[in-house]
Design a protein around this motif. Structure first.
Motif, mmCIF file in Angstrom:
data_model
loop_
_atom_site.group_PDB
_atom_site.id
_atom_site.type_symbol
_atom_site.label_atom_id
_atom_site.label_comp_id
_atom_site.label_asym_id
_atom_site.label_seq_id
_atom_site.Cartn_x
_atom_site.Cartn_y
_atom_site.Cartn_z
ATOM 1 N N ARG A 35 0.834 -1.209 0.000
ATOM 2 C CA ARG A 35 0.000 0.000 0.000
ATOM 3 C C ARG A 35 0.872 1.264 0.000
ATOM 4 O O ARG A 35 0.598 2.220 -0.734
ATOM 5 C CB ARG A 35 -0.941 -0.003 1.204
ATOM 6 N N GLU A 36 1.930 1.261 0.804
ATOM 7 C CA GLU A 36 2.841 2.407 0.829
ATOM 8 C C GLU A 36 3.516 2.602 -0.533
ATOM 9 O O GLU A 36 3.628 3.727 -1.031
ATOM 10 C CB GLU A 36 3.919 2.201 1.890
ATOM 11 N N CYS A 37 3.962 1.498 -1.118
ATOM 12 C CA CYS A 37 4.663 1.585 -2.399
ATOM 13 C C CYS A 37 3.724 2.055 -3.506
ATOM 14 O O CYS A 37 4.106 2.893 -4.346
ATOM 15 C CB CYS A 37 5.268 0.237 -2.761
ATOM 16 N N LEU A 38 2.500 1.533 -3.512
ATOM 17 C CA LEU A 38 1.521 1.943 -4.516
ATOM 18 C C LEU A 38 1.163 3.418 -4.370
ATOM 19 O O LEU A 38 1.030 4.146 -5.361
ATOM 20 C CB LEU A 38 0.257 1.091 -4.408
ATOM 21 N N SER A 39 1.014 3.862 -3.142
ATOM 22 C CA SER A 39 0.739 5.276 -2.911
ATOM 23 C C SER A 39 1.897 6.138 -3.411
ATOM 24 O O SER A 39 1.678 7.237 -3.945
ATOM 25 C CB SER A 39 0.507 5.540 -1.418
ATOM 26 N N GLY A 40 3.117 5.619 -3.266
ATOM 27 C CA GLY A 40 4.283 6.330 -3.774
ATOM 28 C C GLY A 40 4.290 6.432 -5.286
ATOM 29 O O GLY A 40 4.668 7.465 -5.851
ATOM 30 N N VAL A 41 3.865 5.360 -5.954
ATOM 31 C CA VAL A 41 3.743 5.398 -7.417
ATOM 32 C C VAL A 41 2.668 6.396 -7.822
ATOM 33 O O VAL A 41 2.838 7.192 -8.749
ATOM 34 C CB VAL A 41 3.429 3.993 -7.980
ATOM 35 N N GLN A 42 1.559 6.370 -7.107
ATOM 36 C CA GLN A 42 0.442 7.261 -7.422
ATOM 37 C C GLN A 42 0.848 8.735 -7.288
ATOM 38 O O GLN A 42 0.477 9.577 -8.116
ATOM 39 C CB GLN A 42 -0.733 6.952 -6.499
ATOM 40 N N SER A 43 1.632 9.040 -6.270
ATOM 41 C CA SER A 43 2.025 10.434 -6.019
ATOM 42 C C SER A 43 3.235 10.872 -6.835
ATOM 43 O O SER A 43 3.548 12.063 -6.892
ATOM 44 C CB SER A 43 2.333 10.623 -4.530
ATOM 45 N N GLY A 44 3.932 9.904 -7.464
ATOM 46 C CA GLY A 44 5.098 10.254 -8.261
ATOM 47 C C GLY A 44 6.417 10.165 -7.528
ATOM 48 O O GLY A 44 7.466 10.492 -8.091
ATOM 49 N N ILE A 45 6.391 9.711 -6.273
ATOM 50 C CA ILE A 45 7.649 9.507 -5.534
ATOM 51 C C ILE A 45 8.430 8.347 -6.153
ATOM 52 O O ILE A 45 9.649 8.387 -6.294
ATOM 53 C CB ILE A 45 7.374 9.237 -4.048
ATOM 54 N N PHE A 46 7.701 7.274 -6.504
ATOM 55 C CA PHE A 46 8.287 6.116 -7.166
ATOM 56 C C PHE A 46 7.699 6.000 -8.567
ATOM 57 O O PHE A 46 6.672 6.616 -8.889
ATOM 58 C CB PHE A 46 8.006 4.836 -6.383
ATOM 59 N N ASP A 47 8.344 5.169 -9.400
ATOM 60 C CA ASP A 47 7.923 5.092 -10.796
ATOM 61 C C ASP A 47 7.329 3.752 -11.211
ATOM 62 O O ASP A 47 6.483 3.700 -12.098
ATOM 63 C CB ASP A 47 9.119 5.408 -11.706
ATOM 64 N N TYR A 48 7.763 2.664 -10.591
ATOM 65 C CA TYR A 48 7.366 1.332 -11.077
ATOM 66 C C TYR A 48 7.343 0.390 -9.881
ATOM 67 O O TYR A 48 8.248 0.431 -9.036
ATOM 68 C CB TYR A 48 8.383 0.866 -12.123
ATOM 69 N N PHE A 49 6.313 -0.464 -9.811
ATOM 70 C CA PHE A 49 6.175 -1.335 -8.641
ATOM 71 C C PHE A 49 5.285 -2.527 -8.978
ATOM 72 O O PHE A 49 4.400 -2.433 -9.829
ATOM 73 C CB PHE A 49 5.572 -0.555 -7.464
ATOM 74 N N GLN A 50 5.524 -3.620 -8.264
ATOM 75 C CA GLN A 50 4.700 -4.815 -8.417
ATOM 76 C C GLN A 50 3.811 -5.003 -7.203
ATOM 77 O O GLN A 50 4.258 -4.930 -6.055
ATOM 78 C CB GLN A 50 5.584 -6.065 -8.574
ATOM 79 N N THR A 51 2.524 -5.252 -7.469
ATOM 80 C CA THR A 51 1.599 -5.620 -6.408
ATOM 81 C C THR A 51 0.811 -6.843 -6.860
ATOM 82 O O THR A 51 1.164 -7.493 -7.850
ATOM 83 C CB THR A 51 0.669 -4.435 -6.050
ATOM 84 N N THR A 52 -0.242 -7.184 -6.145
ATOM 85 C CA THR A 52 -1.057 -8.341 -6.499
ATOM 86 C C THR A 52 -2.433 -7.885 -6.953
ATOM 87 O O THR A 52 -2.855 -6.761 -6.705
ATOM 88 C CB THR A 52 -1.216 -9.280 -5.288
ATOM 89 N N ILE A 53 -3.141 -8.794 -7.596
ATOM 90 C CA ILE A 53 -4.536 -8.519 -7.971
ATOM 91 C C ILE A 53 -5.329 -8.141 -6.723
ATOM 92 O O ILE A 53 -6.117 -7.181 -6.730
ATOM 93 C CB ILE A 53 -5.166 -9.759 -8.643
ATOM 94 N N ALA A 54 -5.121 -8.888 -5.648
ATOM 95 C CA ALA A 54 -5.871 -8.644 -4.412
ATOM 96 C C ALA A 54 -5.636 -7.232 -3.889
ATOM 97 O O ALA A 54 -6.572 -6.545 -3.463
ATOM 98 C CB ALA A 54 -5.479 -9.679 -3.361
ATOM 99 N N GLU A 55 -4.390 -6.784 -3.903
ATOM 100 C CA GLU A 55 -4.077 -5.460 -3.360
ATOM 101 C C GLU A 55 -4.449 -4.335 -4.324
ATOM 102 O O GLU A 55 -4.732 -3.213 -3.898
ATOM 103 C CB GLU A 55 -2.597 -5.410 -2.972
#
Length: 350
Positions: free
Chosen positions: A73-93
């Motif tokens: 959730r933290e990493c995805l939020s970072g991608v959403q805000s532009g702090i990070f650029d690329y990330f792997q999550t799961t279908i569930a998350e």
């Protein structure tokens, strides 16, 4: 001699600095697994492809082990805000950001790898999902749905699961997603959401009695030191969802967009092959650590399917019209792929 060494050192430093300056774009890529994990190894494939095929115009910097963010959730939020650029999550998350994705994670829907890959390789289907995820998140772009370690199975520390009744009363680690938690509840267990970097400790200290993971994940993270029983019920395909900050992707010129997309495709090839290649060694490692592996009969697997049928009702009760429509679309995609693969089998077996 000392001057020569100093000159060479300065030359090397200047060359490295020049190389770093040559990159016009930089992708910051965090993940929460260790450097032995398939996610990290796949990112090396992506990095190698993108940096070389862009002639150094794109630099990919990987941060493993939760260095930049501690959970999905933290990493995805970072991608959403532009702090990070690329990330792997799961279908569930992903369903925490776009709710209809939860329907793709219902238990026992996909029969095997070929069906799952057929569904997630349908670019028309994926493009529609991408658009909806973008609309919901504003800035998270779906790049691919690959594999994230094979298939989810129940693995436990003290008790062999052979039937739905065997799950009753067990504390089972899940990802923090309603469908996965409801699955455990339907079988009488107690779902316990725990972030991935903390699962090893949770198992070794008895915080949970088991987890729901593929065998490759189990041995990569050394969970076999605590887990002693595995049932190959295969209740969920572990869809690995890779997302990119949309502003970052849109900022590439077209020729570099192609490089990134082709790099994702190369990474996808690695991710889908890796669990198939690694499973043999992983099962062997699990057995050598004292583990027991049980393969349920067709009747026993049907019992699991019937016991978890209420999970679909749970999803539909809160899915709304959009969620129901997407589940219907997903089921139609599955049936179309099954029919195609069955027809291919019939033709190939003549």
């Amino acid at each position: 001699m000392k001057l020569k060494k100093l000159g060479l050192a300065l030359l090397a430093a200047g060359f490295m600095a020049g190389t770093a300056q040559a990159a016009d774009y930089k992708l910051t890529v965090p993940h929460v697994s260790n450097t032995d994990s398939y996610n990290h190894q796949s990112l090396l494939v992506f990095k190698n492809f993108v940096e070389n095929h862009s002639n150094g115009a794109i630099e990919v910097e990987i941060f493993p082990g939760g260095q930049l963010c501690g959970n999905a959730r933290e990493c995805l939020s970072g991608v959403q805000s532009g702090i990070f650029d690329y990330f792997q999550t799961t279908i569930a998350e992903l369903a925490n950001f776009w709710a209809p994705a939860g329907g793709f994670d219902l238990p026992y829907m996909l029969r095997d790898d070929r069906v799952a890959e057929c569904v997630y390789d349908n670019e028309a289907f994926l493009a529609d999902v991408r658009k909806n995820v973008l609309d919901a998140t504003q800035n998270v772009r779906l790049m691919m749905v690959s594999n994230s370690g094979g298939w989810r199975n129940f693995a436990t520390t003290k008790k062999q699961i052979k039937s739905p009744a065997d799950v009753a009363g067990l504390k089972i680690r899940t990802v923090p997603a309603p469908i996965q938690q409801e699955l455990v509840k339907a079988l009488g267990g107690a779902p316990t959401p725990i972030a991935w970097p903390e699962v090893y400790t949770a198992l070794s200290t008895g915080v949970v009695d088991g987890t729901k993971n593929g065998i490759v994940d189990i041995t990569t993270m050394k969970f076999e030191e605590s887990l002693k029983y595995l049932v190959l019920d295969g209740h969920a395909y572990m869809g690995g969802v890779w997302v990119m900050n949309n502003d970052r992707f849109a900022g590439f010129p077209d020729e570099l967009k192609r490089v990134v997309i082709d790099g994702v495709a190369a990474q996808n090839q690695f991710l889908r092959v890796y669990p198939k290649w690694k499973e043999f060694d992983a099962y062997d490692t699990f057995r050598k650590a004292g583990g027991t592996i049980y393969t349920p009969s067709a009747a026993e697997k049907k019992a699991f399917q019937e016991a978890t049928a209420p999970v679909k009702d749970f999803y539909l009760a809160s899915a709304g019209d959009e969620g129901k429509a997407w589940l219907d679309r997903f089921e139609k995609e599955i049936k179309a792929c099954e029919a195609k693969l069955d027809a291919d089998f019939a033709a190939a077996s003549k």
